[in-house]
Design an enzyme around this catalytic site. Structure first.
Site: not given
Ligand code: ADP
Length: 334
Positions: A64-65, A158, A217, A109
């Protein structure tokens, strides 16, 4: 239990920066969401306007981030990042909103964890690009309207079910993020390995992917553990043997279950003949808090079809007996 948890602390988030894809084209998997976002973003860009506010809904660690940064990147605008828990007072939000530049993306977030007054201020800001700043207290207090530049709010949650309807309704587009298929996670592992200059072969990447609980992640985290193992115990090459041995050290099994997950299932099978058994009884049997069992272990076990919640208590499914290699008694449920 951090290793197999989708969430991350600020230190890990900082380390993840180098691994974040920067464009939609580089974002692995989530085909539906990507396709939908592409239309939203390119449509707005073509009209020379800001897109609708966007809500990203899904479990932690799914990107998401990352997507919020990609949205800003694709639009060619700056991004401001904050979170619900960081905004305690409406004044905190007013300060952020009034300092946004035209077209900027505001990433909020954990938007479901914002305070109520801030949430109400956000309604007006999202709808009319305006906020009322309250000056003074009591009967003498006055509301001073403040115009805001048009901006795009990207909210992440979430728990989209926890969002009040008036807030949910103000998002023009909601992206529902799904857990990733093993094939997509394999791509994530290969991509990260390249960026981190880790030598990993196809079979090892598949092994990591299948144990990562559908979560990029976690895949990136397991990749780093495999790298350490290969470097310390092997010749530095990320082979499938290195991957299997490394993940055995961390007690992550072929399906991505960790020690806690197997303790829950093991107790359910061996002490309670597969259930049904109450949550608190199960938790006491393995010396864990009920919250830990319910919130950390169970969601994944349920998703994997290994455990079911019934009105009479928790029961193990036939797949759970098979997975732990325990013969299933005739009397067992599931
Ligand atoms: P969230 O905000 O949903 O908790 P993040 O955006 O922080 O998740 O992603 C977590 C990790 O996973 C980051 O290091 C990101 O680079 C990797 N990641 C997430 N989605 C992908 C994707 N579709 N392709 C490649 N890497 C991803």
């Amino acid at each position: 239990n951090r290793l197999m948890d989708g969430g991350a602390d600020s230190e890990e988030r900082a380390a993840e920066m180098a691994l974040r894809p920067k464009s939609l084209g580089d974002f692995v998997g989530q085909h539906k969401v990507r396709q939908q976002l592409e239309l939203v973003l390119h449509g707005a860009k073509g009209r020379g306007s800001t897109p609708d506010h966007i809500l990203l809904a899904g479990p932690p660690g799914l990107g998401k981030t990352t997507l919020s940064m990609i949205i800003a990147n694709e639009l060619g605008v700056p991004i401001r990042i904050t979170s619900g828990p960081a905004i305690q007072h409406a004044g905190d939000l007013a300060a952020i909103l009034s300092s946004l530049t035209e077209g900027e993306v505001l990433f909020l977030d954990e938007i479901h964890r914002m305070s109520r007054p801030a949430e109400e201020m956000l309604y007006m800001a999202m709808e009319d690009f305006r906020v009322d700043v309250i000056v003074g207290k009591g009967p003498g207090a006055t509301a001073i309207p403040l115009e805001l530049p048009p901006f795009t709010l990207v909210g992440a949650t979430t728990r989209s079910g926890l969002l009040p309807a008036p807030l949910r309704d103000r998002f023009g587009f909601t992206a529902h993020m799904e857990f990733y298929e093993p094939g997509d996670l394999e791509q994530v592992v290969h991509r990260s390995a390249k960026l981190l200059e880790i030598d990993i072969d196809g079979e090892a990447a598949a092994e990591i992917a299948s144990r990562s609980r559908g979560t990029p992640r976690i895949a990136n985290r397991l990749l780093r553990r495999v790298r350490d193992f290969a470097q310390v115990k092997g010749d530095g090459r990320g082979t499938v043997e290195a991957a299997r041995n490394a993940l055995a050290v961390y007690e992550v099994d072929e399906r991505g279950l960790d020690r806690l997950d197997r303790a829950v299932l093991g107790a359910l099978l061996n002490l309670f003949q597969g259930g049904p058994v109450g949550l608190s009884t199960l938790a006491v049997a393995i010396g864990e808090e009920t919250d830990t069992v319910e919130e950390v272990a169970e969601p994944f076990l349920v998703r994997q079809g290994l455990l079911a919640r019934t009105p009479r208590g928790r029961i193990a499914t036939a797949a759970a007996w098979r997975h732990l290699g325990v013969p299933m008694p005739r009397s067992a449920p599931g």
